[in-house]
Scaffold this active site. Structure first.
Site, PDB file in Angstrom:
ATOM      1  N   HIS A  86     -34.724  27.362 -44.435  1.00  0.00           N
ATOM      2  CA  HIS A  86     -35.291  27.149 -45.775  1.00  0.00           C
ATOM      3  C   HIS A  86     -34.237  26.614 -46.737  1.00  0.00           C
ATOM      4  CE1 HIS A  86     -39.040  28.743 -44.518  1.00  0.00           C
ATOM      5  NE2 HIS A  86     -38.644  29.995 -44.392  1.00  0.00           N
ATOM      6  N   GLU A 113     -51.026  31.586 -48.655  1.00  0.00           N
ATOM      7  CA  GLU A 113     -51.054  32.237 -47.334  1.00  0.00           C
ATOM      8  C   GLU A 113     -49.649  32.619 -46.849  1.00  0.00           C
ATOM      9  OE1 GLU A 113     -52.889  29.399 -48.073  1.00  0.00           O
ATOM     10  OE2 GLU A 113     -54.627  30.704 -48.352  1.00  0.00           O
ATOM     11  N   ASN A 114     -48.633  32.030 -47.446  1.00  0.00           N
ATOM     12  CA  ASN A 114     -47.266  32.347 -47.016  1.00  0.00           C
ATOM     13  C   ASN A 114     -46.853  33.781 -47.354  1.00  0.00           C
ATOM     14  OD1 ASN A 114     -46.077  28.957 -47.558  1.00  0.00           O
ATOM     15  ND2 ASN A 114     -46.628  29.925 -45.629  1.00  0.00           N
ATOM     16  N   TRP A 115     -47.655  34.474 -48.190  1.00  0.00           N
ATOM     17  CA  TRP A 115     -47.393  35.903 -48.438  1.00  0.00           C
ATOM     18  C   TRP A 115     -47.549  36.718 -47.156  1.00  0.00           C
ATOM     19  CZ3 TRP A 115     -45.246  37.372 -52.865  1.00  0.00           C
ATOM     20  CH2 TRP A 115     -45.458  36.621 -54.018  1.00  0.00           C
ATOM     21  N   ARG A 137     -46.946  14.949 -43.960  1.00  0.00           N
ATOM     22  CA  ARG A 137     -46.587  16.278 -43.447  1.00  0.00           C
ATOM     23  C   ARG A 137     -45.514  16.124 -42.388  1.00  0.00           C
ATOM     24  NH1 ARG A 137     -50.071  21.668 -42.639  1.00  0.00           N
ATOM     25  NH2 ARG A 137     -48.374  22.964 -41.854  1.00  0.00           N
ATOM     26  N   ASP A 185     -42.864  20.911 -44.048  1.00  0.00           N
ATOM     27  CA  ASP A 185     -43.009  21.894 -42.967  1.00  0.00           C
ATOM     28  C   ASP A 185     -41.910  21.724 -41.917  1.00  0.00           C
ATOM     29  OD1 ASP A 185     -44.172  23.986 -41.618  1.00  0.00           O
ATOM     30  OD2 ASP A 185     -45.783  22.793 -40.742  1.00  0.00           O
ATOM     31  N   GLY A 186     -41.621  22.819 -41.208  1.00  0.00           N
ATOM     32  CA  GLY A 186     -40.713  22.750 -40.065  1.00  0.00           C
ATOM     33  C   GLY A 186     -39.326  23.331 -40.298  1.00  0.00           C
ATOM     34  N   ASN A 187     -39.126  24.007 -41.434  1.00  0.00           N
ATOM     35  CA  ASN A 187     -37.805  24.611 -41.684  1.00  0.00           C
ATOM     36  C   ASN A 187     -37.449  25.634 -40.607  1.00  0.00           C
ATOM     37  OD1 ASN A 187     -37.844  23.193 -44.061  1.00  0.00           O
ATOM     38  ND2 ASN A 187     -38.214  24.967 -45.385  1.00  0.00           N
ATOM     39  N   ARG A 194     -34.100  31.679 -39.986  1.00  0.00           N
ATOM     40  CA  ARG A 194     -35.147  30.976 -40.737  1.00  0.00           C
ATOM     41  C   ARG A 194     -34.685  30.736 -42.177  1.00  0.00           C
ATOM     42  NH1 ARG A 194     -40.084  30.343 -38.657  1.00  0.00           N
ATOM     43  NH2 ARG A 194     -40.955  30.185 -40.744  1.00  0.00           N
ATOM     44  N   SER A 230     -47.251  28.538 -50.017  1.00  0.00           N
ATOM     45  CA  SER A 230     -48.711  28.610 -50.112  1.00  0.00           C
ATOM     46  C   SER A 230     -49.152  30.040 -50.387  1.00  0.00           C
ATOM     47  CB  SER A 230     -49.347  28.115 -48.809  1.00  0.00           C
ATOM     48  OG  SER A 230     -49.212  29.088 -47.793  1.00  0.00           O
TER      49      SER A 230
END
Ligand code: IPE
Ligand code: IPE
Ligand code: MG
Length: 239
Positions: free
Chosen positions: A36, A66-68, A183, A19-21, A32, A64
Site C-alpha cells: 500500500h 467494502e474494504n472495511w 483497472r 488495484d494489486g498492491n 501488504r 471502498s
C-alpha cells in the site's frame, strides 16, 4: 454532466481502480502494508502525467466501503497512509494547481482524518489544472442510496424523481461522468466504483499491479481509448 461535451479522443474524466498492491507486495516477499505504501508513492507521478496529457478530471479509488471487511490492522494502515499522503502532498498539489474533491462518506473515519480530508478540499478549492477525486470510503451503491434519501427527505413526489436529480445528489455531482475507467492488476470488475456514473464509460485493464503502473501505461490506455467508438446506444458516426 452531459457526455456530449466530452472530447472524442481524449477522455475528460478518467477513473482509476488502483488495484494489486497486495499482490505486488507478495511477489517480492513484502508485507501488504508495504504494498500500500508503494501504491501511495505512485499516486503523484500519475496525477502529474494525467494533468500533462490534458485530462481535466482524475478519480482514484483508494478505499471502498467494502474494504472495511479487511483485517483492522490493514484498514488502520490505509487510513494512516492517507493522512500521511495529505500531510506531505497538499502543498505540492497546490503548487501543481490540483483541486481535490472527496468522493464517498466520512462515516467510520476518525475525526482527525475527516478533518484532514476536508482541509485538503478547502485548501485546493481554487486550483484549476485538474480535479482529483479521492474515492475514499466510497461505495457506488451507498452513494446512490444517500442521494435517494436526500431527494425523498425533502418531499419530492415519486413521479418527479429524475436521473438528473439523482446525479445531482451523488458525491460526484460537480464532476462529469467518467469517460474511461482503468483497472490495474488484471481484474475485470468495477467493485462498486462509480457504478451510476460509469453507465457509458469505456473500460481498460492491465495485468500490471498498481505500484508498477507508469505514465507509459497510462499513455497506452489513452491511445486505446482514442480508438474506441462511443455510441451511447445510438449509431456509430461512421455508419
Ligand atoms: C488495492 O490493492 C488497494 C486497496 C483496495 C485499498 P489491494 O490491497 O486490493 O491488492 P490485491 O488486490 O490484494 O493485490
Ligand atoms: C477495489 O479493489 C477497491 C480499491 C481499489 C480501493 P478491491 O481489491 O477491494 O476489489 P475486489 O475485492 O477485488 O473486488
Ligand atoms: Mg484488490
Amino acid at each position: 454532466m452531459n457526455e456530449a461535451t466530452a472530447s472524442p479522443k481524449l477522455p475528460r474524466h478518467i477513473g482509476i481502480i488502483m488495484d494489486g498492491n497486495g499482490r505486488w507486495a507478495k511477489s517480492r516477499g513484502a508485507s501488504r502494508h508495504e504494498g500500500h505504501r508503494a501504491g501511495v508513492e505512485n499516486i503523484r507521478p500519475i496525477i502529474r502525467a494525467t494533468a500533462d496529457i490534458g485530462v481535466q478530471f482524475l478519480s482514484l479509488y483508494a478505499f471502498s466501503t467494502e474494504n472495511w471487511r479487511r483485517p483492522s490492522l490493514e484498514v488502520q494502515g490505509l487510513m494512516t497512509l492517507l493522512g500521511e499522503f495529505l500531510d506531505r502532498e497538499v502543498d505540492n498539489l497546490i503548487a501543481e494547481n490540483v483541486r481535490i474533491r472527496h468522493l464517498g462518506s466520512f462515516d467510520g473515519i476518525a475525526n482527525h482524518l475527516s478533518h484532514k480530508i476536508s482541509q485538503a478540499v478547502a485548501r485546493t478549492q481554487h486550483c484549476t489544472r485538474i480535479t482529483l477525486g479521492v474515492a475514499f470510503n466510497y461505495g457506488g451503491r451507498q452513494d446512490i442510496v444517500n442521494a435517494v434519501r436526500h431527494i425523498v427527505a425533502r418531499g419530492t413526489p415519486a413521479n418527479q424523481i429524475t436521473e438528473e436529480m439523482i446525479s445531482q445528489h451523488l458525491s460526484s455531482h460537480d464532476i462529469p461522468d467518467p469517460d474511461f475507467i482503468i483497472r490495474t492488476s488484471g481484474e475485470w470488475r468495477l467493485s462498486n466504483f462509480l457504478i451510476w456514473e460509469a453507465a457509458y464509460s469505456e473500460y481498460w485493464t492491465t495485468p500490471v499491479f498498481w505500484p508498477d503502473f507508469t505514465p507509459q501505461h497510462l499513455q497506452q490506455a489513452i491511445d486505446d481509448y482514442a480508438k474506441r467508438d462511443r455510441r451511447y446506444g445510438g449509431l456509430s458516426k461512421s455508419t
